[in-house]
Enzyme design. Structure first.
Site, PDB file in Angstrom:
ATOM      1  N   GLY A 291      -5.373  23.238  11.435  1.00 23.60           N
ATOM      2  CA  GLY A 291      -5.836  24.129  12.510  1.00 23.60           C
ATOM      3  C   GLY A 291      -6.706  25.250  11.959  1.00 23.60           C
ATOM      4  O   GLY A 291      -7.737  25.609  12.536  1.00 23.60           O
TER       5      GLY A 291
ATOM      6  N   GLY B 186      -2.056  19.797  15.955  1.00 28.65           N
ATOM      7  CA  GLY B 186      -1.714  19.266  14.642  1.00 28.65           C
ATOM      8  C   GLY B 186      -1.092  20.351  13.792  1.00 28.65           C
ATOM      9  O   GLY B 186      -0.495  21.299  14.309  1.00 28.65           O
ATOM     10  N   SER B 187      -1.272  20.218  12.489  1.00 30.25           N
ATOM     11  CA  SER B 187      -0.601  21.138  11.571  1.00 30.25           C
ATOM     12  C   SER B 187      -1.366  22.460  11.446  1.00 30.25           C
ATOM     13  O   SER B 187      -2.571  22.529  11.736  1.00 30.25           O
ATOM     14  CB  SER B 187      -0.483  20.475  10.199  1.00 30.25           C
ATOM     15  OG  SER B 187      -1.784  20.236   9.700  1.00 30.25           O
TER      16      SER B 187
ATOM     17  N   CYS C  60       6.806  19.145  17.845  1.00 30.33           N
ATOM     18  CA  CYS C  60       6.397  20.467  17.347  1.00 30.33           C
ATOM     19  C   CYS C  60       7.352  21.561  17.796  1.00 30.33           C
ATOM     20  O   CYS C  60       7.571  22.519  17.083  1.00 30.33           O
ATOM     21  CB  CYS C  60       4.984  20.771  17.812  1.00 30.33           C
ATOM     22  SG  CYS C  60       4.790  20.628  19.590  1.00 30.33           S
TER      23      CYS C  60
ATOM     24  N   GLU D 297       8.534  23.976   8.383  1.00 30.61           N
ATOM     25  CA  GLU D 297       8.638  22.892   9.365  1.00 30.61           C
ATOM     26  C   GLU D 297       8.857  21.575   8.624  1.00 30.61           C
ATOM     27  O   GLU D 297       8.051  21.213   7.781  1.00 30.61           O
ATOM     28  CB  GLU D 297       7.347  22.813  10.191  1.00 30.61           C
ATOM     29  CG  GLU D 297       7.390  21.736  11.246  1.00 30.61           C
ATOM     30  CD  GLU D 297       6.084  21.631  12.040  1.00 30.61           C
ATOM     31  OE1 GLU D 297       4.998  21.617  11.419  1.00 30.61           O
ATOM     32  OE2 GLU D 297       6.157  21.554  13.263  1.00 30.61           O
TER      33      GLU D 297
ATOM     34  N   LYS E  18     -10.459  12.153  19.630  1.00 32.80           N
ATOM     35  CA  LYS E  18     -10.282  11.633  18.265  1.00 32.80           C
ATOM     36  C   LYS E  18      -8.779  11.509  18.010  1.00 32.80           C
ATOM     37  O   LYS E  18      -8.095  12.475  17.686  1.00 32.80           O
ATOM     38  CB  LYS E  18     -10.917  12.612  17.261  1.00 32.80           C
ATOM     39  CG  LYS E  18     -11.383  11.996  15.961  1.00 32.80           C
ATOM     40  CD  LYS E  18     -10.283  11.418  15.094  1.00 32.80           C
ATOM     41  CE  LYS E  18      -9.536  12.458  14.282  1.00 32.80           C
ATOM     42  NZ  LYS E  18      -8.387  11.860  13.551  1.00 32.80           N
TER      43      LYS E  18
ATOM     44  N   GLU F 166      -2.988  24.025  18.976  1.00 31.35           N
ATOM     45  CA  GLU F 166      -1.553  23.826  19.209  1.00 31.35           C
ATOM     46  C   GLU F 166      -0.971  23.368  17.885  1.00 31.35           C
ATOM     47  O   GLU F 166      -1.217  22.240  17.457  1.00 31.35           O
ATOM     48  CB  GLU F 166      -1.323  22.753  20.281  1.00 31.35           C
ATOM     49  CG  GLU F 166      -1.833  23.091  21.654  1.00 31.35           C
ATOM     50  CD  GLU F 166      -1.085  24.249  22.289  1.00 31.35           C
ATOM     51  OE1 GLU F 166      -0.036  24.660  21.769  1.00 31.35           O
ATOM     52  OE2 GLU F 166      -1.568  24.748  23.321  1.00 31.35           O
TER      53      GLU F 166
HETATM   54  P1  NAD Z   1      -2.613  16.957  11.034  1.00 33.13           P
HETATM   55  O1  NAD Z   1      -3.070  18.366  11.089  1.00 33.13           O
HETATM   56  O2  NAD Z   1      -2.504  16.310   9.702  1.00 33.13           O
HETATM   57  O3  NAD Z   1      -3.599  16.015  11.861  1.00 33.13           O
HETATM   58  C1  NAD Z   1      -3.870  16.220  13.217  1.00 33.13           C
HETATM   59  C2  NAD Z   1      -5.223  15.648  13.540  1.00 33.13           C
HETATM   60  O4  NAD Z   1      -6.210  16.349  12.795  1.00 33.13           O
HETATM   61  C3  NAD Z   1      -5.402  14.180  13.192  1.00 33.13           C
HETATM   62  O5  NAD Z   1      -6.164  13.574  14.211  1.00 33.13           O
HETATM   63  C4  NAD Z   1      -6.192  14.220  11.903  1.00 33.13           C
HETATM   64  O6  NAD Z   1      -7.008  13.079  11.688  1.00 33.13           O
HETATM   65  C5  NAD Z   1      -7.049  15.441  12.106  1.00 33.13           C
HETATM   66  N1  NAD Z   1      -7.492  16.080  10.860  1.00 33.13           N
HETATM   67  C6  NAD Z   1      -6.893  16.060   9.638  1.00 33.13           C
HETATM   68  N2  NAD Z   1      -7.617  16.788   8.750  1.00 33.13           N
HETATM   69  C7  NAD Z   1      -8.682  17.278   9.426  1.00 33.13           C
HETATM   70  C8  NAD Z   1      -9.782  18.110   9.070  1.00 33.13           C
HETATM   71  N3  NAD Z   1      -9.936  18.580   7.838  1.00 33.13           N
HETATM   72  N4  NAD Z   1     -10.670  18.430  10.036  1.00 33.13           N
HETATM   73  C9  NAD Z   1     -10.528  17.983  11.286  1.00 33.13           C
HETATM   74  N5  NAD Z   1      -9.531  17.185  11.685  1.00 33.13           N
HETATM   75  C10 NAD Z   1      -8.604  16.831  10.771  1.00 33.13           C
HETATM   76  O7  NAD Z   1      -1.241  16.910  11.814  1.00 33.13           O
HETATM   77  P2  NAD Z   1      -0.310  15.650  12.040  1.00 33.13           P
HETATM   78  O8  NAD Z   1       0.403  15.348  10.772  1.00 33.13           O
HETATM   79  O9  NAD Z   1      -1.058  14.557  12.706  1.00 33.13           O
HETATM   80  O10 NAD Z   1       0.740  16.229  13.120  1.00 33.13           O
HETATM   81  C11 NAD Z   1       1.862  16.927  12.757  1.00 33.13           C
HETATM   82  C12 NAD Z   1       1.677  18.399  13.005  1.00 33.13           C
HETATM   83  O11 NAD Z   1       1.231  18.636  14.332  1.00 33.13           O
HETATM   84  C13 NAD Z   1       2.968  19.174  12.889  1.00 33.13           C
HETATM   85  O12 NAD Z   1       2.769  20.365  12.167  1.00 33.13           O
HETATM   86  C14 NAD Z   1       3.323  19.482  14.327  1.00 33.13           C
HETATM   87  O13 NAD Z   1       4.136  20.593  14.496  1.00 33.13           O
HETATM   88  C15 NAD Z   1       2.001  19.650  14.940  1.00 33.13           C
HETATM   89  N6  NAD Z   1       2.063  19.448  16.398  1.00 33.13           N
HETATM   90  C16 NAD Z   1       1.902  20.510  17.236  1.00 33.13           C
HETATM   91  C17 NAD Z   1       1.998  20.370  18.594  1.00 33.13           C
HETATM   92  C18 NAD Z   1       1.813  21.537  19.529  1.00 33.13           C
HETATM   93  O14 NAD Z   1       1.511  21.306  20.673  1.00 33.13           O
HETATM   94  N7  NAD Z   1       1.978  22.761  19.104  1.00 33.13           N
HETATM   95  C19 NAD Z   1       2.240  19.101  19.125  1.00 33.13           C
HETATM   96  C20 NAD Z   1       2.403  18.037  18.272  1.00 33.13           C
HETATM   97  C21 NAD Z   1       2.302  18.226  16.902  1.00 33.13           C
END
Ligand code: NAD
Length: 488
Positions: free
Chosen positions: A239, A234-235, A291, A390, A182, A257
């Site tokens: 998470g 993601g965030s 990240c 962040e 996804k 992650e």
């Molecule tokens: P996000 O959490 O908004 O979204 C990530 C993914 O989750 C997207 O595909 C989104 O559609 C999905 N999502 C959103 N809400 C959801 C829900 N309620 N249930 C299930 N899925 C949902 O994050 P973002 O803005 O896309 O990415 C930025 C964040 O990701 C930053 O905090 C960054 O630090 C982190 N990040 C971490 C790593 C790592 O490996 N540690 C790598 C890259 C990014």
């Protein structure tokens, strides 16, 4: 063989059972170009419940056959996929770039290489991850099998859409799972385009599928009763929701992650040029949307003034690398979209109201698109939001320190724990500090880097579990113990 889709013919359908199909959901995604904010398309599939169910059903049907496919055949399919990804690198990168804004040489080529290499690395493990056995001295022979989980999924962010696929799909598929991807709603195009390569590589229908969608699609996946694992990047807030949904549904396994606010600690005896170069590159790569970017820079008093002089110069020079990602020589593109631009500029504006001193940057570049100057604050209040949160843009904070003890307390005084760096020429100090960091990854005389061979991930609220290396294969399998009675 080239992709069926390109920038002139963008993919809009989801990929289920080795076919592109219309989503059953009437809602659609809109995708924008961050160079000027223009609309690329407003009719990209947004997978809903019926679509997820269809993908899960296809994956369940495929699972038994895939896990019993011979290791050689599975390996060859994965190697072929890696080759196809590389052959189509420029087209795939372009489909990412059009909505992420990251230049090809500085970022696109890297993440495509990461994806291909991760497929190769995990393919090489297929016949070397056989499990264990324990001798029958007590009358029982014990065999431990590494078993795949079944239908697994990856929910990924926008900042490295193709690289992240390698980190998740490759170990999942290598260990005999089926995998549903996804992608982020902000950057779905390159992921969707992979469908034809998946088919051409020889993955059987249902083994590797792609569902574009937003958070609602992610939530359906995380709550699904027949998906056995979600690997999420993601965030932190999302998470946490994913872990909760996983627990409330079928206790599916979860790898997380998440975000970071990674410290780089520069001691008086550091090689100045090396420290400056790593710190400046770390916070500007992919426009700071990384990240594990070193966004907190701590510098010991004796080297502070010289470091500031060098860091300021390096960050000012970075401004000259900002530009149109389609132009040669551009290393830094715009921020991904309006929301991210407003988030980052909001931090910068509030940061100037008493949180710290603006050393360099802080301004928008141009009057269209989401460009921002590489920005540094000094003398930051350790309790301020620019120091603690962040930002996820090319914005760092710098602070001076006197003692190792003092700085380790500050460096670790956070809920994040993804990456850390220590710069010193004293090996004892380097190893002491590296072991004292509460962090999943530590660089010595380097920072904000990763290797496919070694565990990648965070401690504390930066994550749960690890990707890369053998740890990724473990995260997509469960040991099964078989006990054989040899005494009767
Ligand atoms: P996000 O959490 O908004 O979204 C990530 C993914 O989750 C997207 O595909 C989104 O559609 C999905 N999502 C959103 N809400 C959801 C829900 N309620 N249930 C299930 N899925 C949902 O994050 P973002 O803005 O896309 O990415 C930025 C964040 O990701 C930053 O905090 C960054 O630090 C982190 N990040 C971490 C790593 C790592 O490996 N540690 C790598 C890259 C990014």
């Amino acid at each position: 063989m080239s992709l069926a889709y390109s920038i002139k013919n963008i993919p809009k359908q989801i990929f289920i059972n080795n076919e592109y199909v219309e989503s059953k959901n009437s809602k659609k995604l809109s995708v924008y170009n961050p160079v000027d904010g223009s609309l690329i398309a407003d009719d990209i599939a947004l997978a809903g419940e019926e679509d997820v169910d269809a993908a899960v059903a296809a994956a369940e049907k495929a699972f038994d056959g895939w896990k019993k496919t011979s290791p050689t055949e599975r390996r060859n399919i994965m190697l072929k996929f890696a080759e196809l990804v590389e052959q189509n690198a420029e087209d795939i990168a372009r489909l990412t770039r059009v909505s992420l804004g990251a230049p090809y040489k500085a970022f696109g080529a890297f993440e495509i290489g990461l994806c291909a290499e991760t497929f190769r690395y995990n393919a090489g493990f297929i016949d070397k991850f056989g499990g264990e056995s324990w001798p029958q001295d007590d009358g029982f022979l014990k065999i431990v099998r590494n078993e795949p989980l079944g239908v697994t999924a990856g929910i990924v962010p926008w900042n490295g859409p193709i690289g992240t696929i390698g980190l998740k799909a490759a170990p999942a598929l290598a260990t005999g799972n089926c995998f549903i991807l996804k992608p982020s709603e902000k950057t779905p195009l390159s992921s969707l385009a992979l469908g034809t390569l998946i088919k051409e590589a020889g993955f059987p229908p249902g083994v590797f599928q792609i569902l574009s969608g937003d958070g609602s699609t992610g939530a359906i996946i995380a709550s699904h009763m027949r998906i056995r694992k979600v690997s999420f990047t993601g965030s932190i807030p999302t998470g946490k929701k994913i872990q909760e949904m996983a627990a409330k549904s079928n206790l599916k396994r979860v790898t997380l992650e998440l975000g970071g606010k990674s410290p780089a600690v520069v001691f008086d005896d550091a090689n100045l040029d090396n420290a400056v170069t790593w710190c400046a590159n770390a916070i500007t790569a992919n426009t700071g949307q990384v990240c594990f970017a070193a966004s907190r820079v701590y510098v010991q008093e004796g080297i502070y003034d010289k470091f500031i002089e060098g860091y300021k110069k390096a960050m000012q020079a970075k401004k000259n690398e900002v530009g149109d990602p389609e132009t040669d020589g551009t290393n830094i593109g715009p921020l991904v979209d309006k929301a991210q631009f407003e988030r980052v500029t909001g931090f910068i504006e509030r940061g100037q109201q008493g949180q710290g001193k603006l050393l360099v940057g802080g301004q928008r570049i141009g009057d269209k698109g989401f460009y921002i100057e590489p920005t540094v604050f000094t003398d930051v209040d350790p309790n301020s939001e620019i120091h603690c949160q962040e930002i996820f843009g090319p914005v760092s904070v710098v602070k001076s320190f006197k003692t190792e003890e003092e700085i380790m307390k500050l460096a670790n005084g956070t809920d994040f724990g993804l990456m850390a760096g220590v710069f010193t020429q004293d090996i004892n100090k380097a190893l002491r500090v590296a072991s004292d960091f509460e962090s999943g990854m530590v660089g010595v005389n380097c920072v904000s880097l990763m290797f496919g061979t070694t565990p990648f991930g965070g401690s504390k609220q930066s994550g749960l579990g690890r990707e890369c290396g053998i740890y990724a294969l473990r995260a997509f399998t469960e040991p099964k113990t078989i006990m054989i009675n040899l005494t009767y």
